[in-house]
Design an enzyme around this catalytic site. Structure first.
Site, PDB file in Angstrom:
ATOM      1  N   LYS A  11      -5.145  -5.148   2.962  1.00  0.00           N
ATOM      2  CA  LYS A  11      -4.958  -3.844   3.616  1.00  0.00           C
ATOM      3  C   LYS A  11      -6.297  -3.114   3.813  1.00  0.00           C
ATOM      4  O   LYS A  11      -7.323  -3.506   3.225  1.00  0.00           O
ATOM      5  CB  LYS A  11      -3.977  -3.015   2.777  1.00  0.00           C
ATOM      6  CG  LYS A  11      -2.567  -3.614   2.734  1.00  0.00           C
ATOM      7  CD  LYS A  11      -1.595  -2.688   1.997  1.00  0.00           C
ATOM      8  CE  LYS A  11      -0.190  -3.251   2.008  1.00  0.00           C
ATOM      9  NZ  LYS A  11       0.793  -2.311   1.357  1.00  0.00           N
ATOM     10  N   TYR A  51       6.338  -1.976  10.061  1.00  0.00           N
ATOM     11  CA  TYR A  51       7.028  -1.346   8.939  1.00  0.00           C
ATOM     12  C   TYR A  51       8.318  -0.647   9.362  1.00  0.00           C
ATOM     13  O   TYR A  51       8.803   0.235   8.648  1.00  0.00           O
ATOM     14  CB  TYR A  51       6.095  -0.375   8.224  1.00  0.00           C
ATOM     15  CG  TYR A  51       5.090  -1.075   7.328  1.00  0.00           C
ATOM     16  CD1 TYR A  51       5.498  -1.695   6.142  1.00  0.00           C
ATOM     17  CD2 TYR A  51       3.736  -1.124   7.644  1.00  0.00           C
ATOM     18  CE1 TYR A  51       4.597  -2.342   5.315  1.00  0.00           C
ATOM     19  CE2 TYR A  51       2.820  -1.773   6.812  1.00  0.00           C
ATOM     20  CZ  TYR A  51       3.267  -2.370   5.653  1.00  0.00           C
ATOM     21  OH  TYR A  51       2.367  -3.013   4.827  1.00  0.00           O
ATOM     22  N   ASN A 114      -2.562   0.017  -1.683  1.00  0.00           N
ATOM     23  CA  ASN A 114      -2.372  -0.945  -2.773  1.00  0.00           C
ATOM     24  C   ASN A 114      -2.884  -2.346  -2.443  1.00  0.00           C
ATOM     25  O   ASN A 114      -2.378  -3.343  -2.949  1.00  0.00           O
ATOM     26  CB  ASN A 114      -0.913  -0.950  -3.241  1.00  0.00           C
ATOM     27  CG  ASN A 114       0.054  -1.346  -2.147  1.00  0.00           C
ATOM     28  OD1 ASN A 114      -0.351  -1.619  -1.022  1.00  0.00           O
ATOM     29  ND2 ASN A 114       1.331  -1.379  -2.478  1.00  0.00           N
ATOM     30  N   HIS A 117      -0.422  -6.839   1.040  1.00  0.00           N
ATOM     31  CA  HIS A 117       1.003  -6.984   1.362  1.00  0.00           C
ATOM     32  C   HIS A 117       1.478  -8.372   0.951  1.00  0.00           C
ATOM     33  O   HIS A 117       0.704  -9.328   1.001  1.00  0.00           O
ATOM     34  CB  HIS A 117       1.192  -6.817   2.882  1.00  0.00           C
ATOM     35  CG  HIS A 117       2.560  -7.185   3.375  1.00  0.00           C
ATOM     36  ND1 HIS A 117       3.624  -6.315   3.313  1.00  0.00           N
ATOM     37  CD2 HIS A 117       3.041  -8.337   3.921  1.00  0.00           C
ATOM     38  CE1 HIS A 117       4.701  -6.920   3.814  1.00  0.00           C
ATOM     39  NE2 HIS A 117       4.373  -8.149   4.184  1.00  0.00           N
ATOM     40  N   GLU A 128       7.087 -12.000   9.936  1.00  0.00           N
ATOM     41  CA  GLU A 128       5.777 -11.342   9.810  1.00  0.00           C
ATOM     42  C   GLU A 128       4.634 -12.261  10.249  1.00  0.00           C
ATOM     43  O   GLU A 128       3.688 -11.809  10.895  1.00  0.00           O
ATOM     44  CB  GLU A 128       5.599 -10.862   8.368  1.00  0.00           C
ATOM     45  CG  GLU A 128       6.558  -9.722   8.031  1.00  0.00           C
ATOM     46  CD  GLU A 128       6.622  -9.340   6.557  1.00  0.00           C
ATOM     47  OE1 GLU A 128       7.396  -8.424   6.227  1.00  0.00           O
ATOM     48  OE2 GLU A 128       5.916  -9.958   5.728  1.00  0.00           O
TER      49      GLU A 128
HETATM   50  P1  IDP Z   1       5.828  -3.794  -1.315  1.00  0.00           P
HETATM   51  O1  IDP Z   1       4.588  -3.771  -0.440  1.00  0.00           O
HETATM   52  O2  IDP Z   1       5.473  -3.966  -2.774  1.00  0.00           O
HETATM   53  O3  IDP Z   1       6.867  -4.780  -0.835  1.00  0.00           O
HETATM   54  P2  IDP Z   1       7.505  -1.707  -0.162  1.00  0.00           P
HETATM   55  O4  IDP Z   1       8.533  -0.940  -0.912  1.00  0.00           O
HETATM   56  O5  IDP Z   1       7.973  -2.755   0.806  1.00  0.00           O
HETATM   57  O6  IDP Z   1       6.489  -2.334  -1.228  1.00  0.00           O
HETATM   58  O7  IDP Z   1       6.603  -0.637   0.603  1.00  0.00           O
HETATM   59  C1  IDP Z   1       5.720  -1.026   1.634  1.00  0.00           C
HETATM   60  C2  IDP Z   1       4.394  -0.316   1.423  1.00  0.00           C
HETATM   61  O8  IDP Z   1       4.592   1.088   1.569  1.00  0.00           O
HETATM   62  C3  IDP Z   1       3.775  -0.453   0.023  1.00  0.00           C
HETATM   63  O9  IDP Z   1       3.067  -1.659  -0.153  1.00  0.00           O
HETATM   64  C4  IDP Z   1       2.880   0.769  -0.033  1.00  0.00           C
HETATM   65  O10 IDP Z   1       1.681   0.564   0.735  1.00  0.00           O
HETATM   66  C5  IDP Z   1       3.736   1.799   0.673  1.00  0.00           C
HETATM   67  N1  IDP Z   1       4.570   2.561  -0.261  1.00  0.00           N
HETATM   68  C6  IDP Z   1       5.680   2.124  -0.927  1.00  0.00           C
HETATM   69  N2  IDP Z   1       6.210   3.080  -1.707  1.00  0.00           N
HETATM   70  C7  IDP Z   1       5.429   4.174  -1.524  1.00  0.00           C
HETATM   71  C8  IDP Z   1       5.451   5.507  -2.055  1.00  0.00           C
HETATM   72  O11 IDP Z   1       6.325   5.876  -2.853  1.00  0.00           O
HETATM   73  N3  IDP Z   1       4.453   6.346  -1.618  1.00  0.00           N
HETATM   74  C9  IDP Z   1       3.496   5.971  -0.734  1.00  0.00           C
HETATM   75  N4  IDP Z   1       3.437   4.737  -0.214  1.00  0.00           N
HETATM   76  C10 IDP Z   1       4.380   3.845  -0.601  1.00  0.00           C
HETATM   77 MG    MG Z   2       7.928  -4.806   0.950  1.00  0.00          MG
END
Ligand code: IDP
Ligand code: MG
Length: 139
Positions: A11, A51, A114, A117, A128
């Site tokens: 990312k 997304y 984070n 992905h 994807e």
């Molecule tokens: P994942 O990437 O671990 O599968 P997902 O729930 O699919 O997590 O969420 C997609 C992305 O959205 C996350 O990787 C993160 O960048 C962002 N995200 C998820 N939850 C939050 C939140 O509570 N606050 C801000 N960003 C979030």
């Molecule tokens: Mg996810």
């Protein structure tokens, strides 16, 4: 595509911090083979499409702005049990909850930024991968 593939993106935060090489090294050392890889940048609109599954979530707008804020490194990866093993390698969404030694524990700066992905199912891995790479670009 077989059940042995997953899709990832390094990312914008991790690319900007110069962690592309370190993260790619961890991925290869964990036994994943790189099937396709490039450096690219998502427009705000393309980030929204990627997304779309999260469009009702409160963080959707911020997430799309963040994911289109700078270059990313999408990759398709191959390994036995790829989807599950890759989710283990990257760790929990929130780096504060990610296990020691995981990519997010080492490189993520927040729950949003984070670092990486990882697809959550074989079906989404194929969708994807095809979002970023044509079939002839996947080796
Ligand atoms: P994942 O990437 O671990 O599968 P997902 O729930 O699919 O997590 O969420 C997609 C992305 O959205 C996350 O990787 C993160 O960048 C962002 N995200 C998820 N939850 C939050 C939140 O509570 N606050 C801000 N960003 C979030
Ligand atoms: Mg996810």
């Amino acid at each position: 595509m077989s059940g042995n593939r997953t899709f990832t993106m390094i990312k914008p935060d991790a690319v900007a911090a110069g962690n592309t090489g370190a993260i790619t090294k961890m991925i290869e050392e964990a036994g994943f083979r790189i099937v396709a890889m490039k450096k690219t940048k998502l427009s705000r609109e393309r980030a929204g499409q990627f997304y779309a599954i999260h469009k009702e979530r409160p963080f959707y707008e911020d997430l799309c702005n963040y994911m289109s804020s700078g270059p990313i490194i999408p990759m398709t990866l191959e390994k036995e049990n790829a989807v599950e093993d890759f989710r283990t390698l990257i760790g929990a969404t929130n780096p504060q909850e990610a296990a020691e030694g995981t990519i997010r524990k080492l490189f993520a700066t927040s729950i949003e930024a984070n670092a990486i992905h990882g697809s959550d199912s074989d079906e989404n891995a194929e969708i994807e991968s095809n979002f970023f790479f044509s079939r002839t670009e996947q080796f």
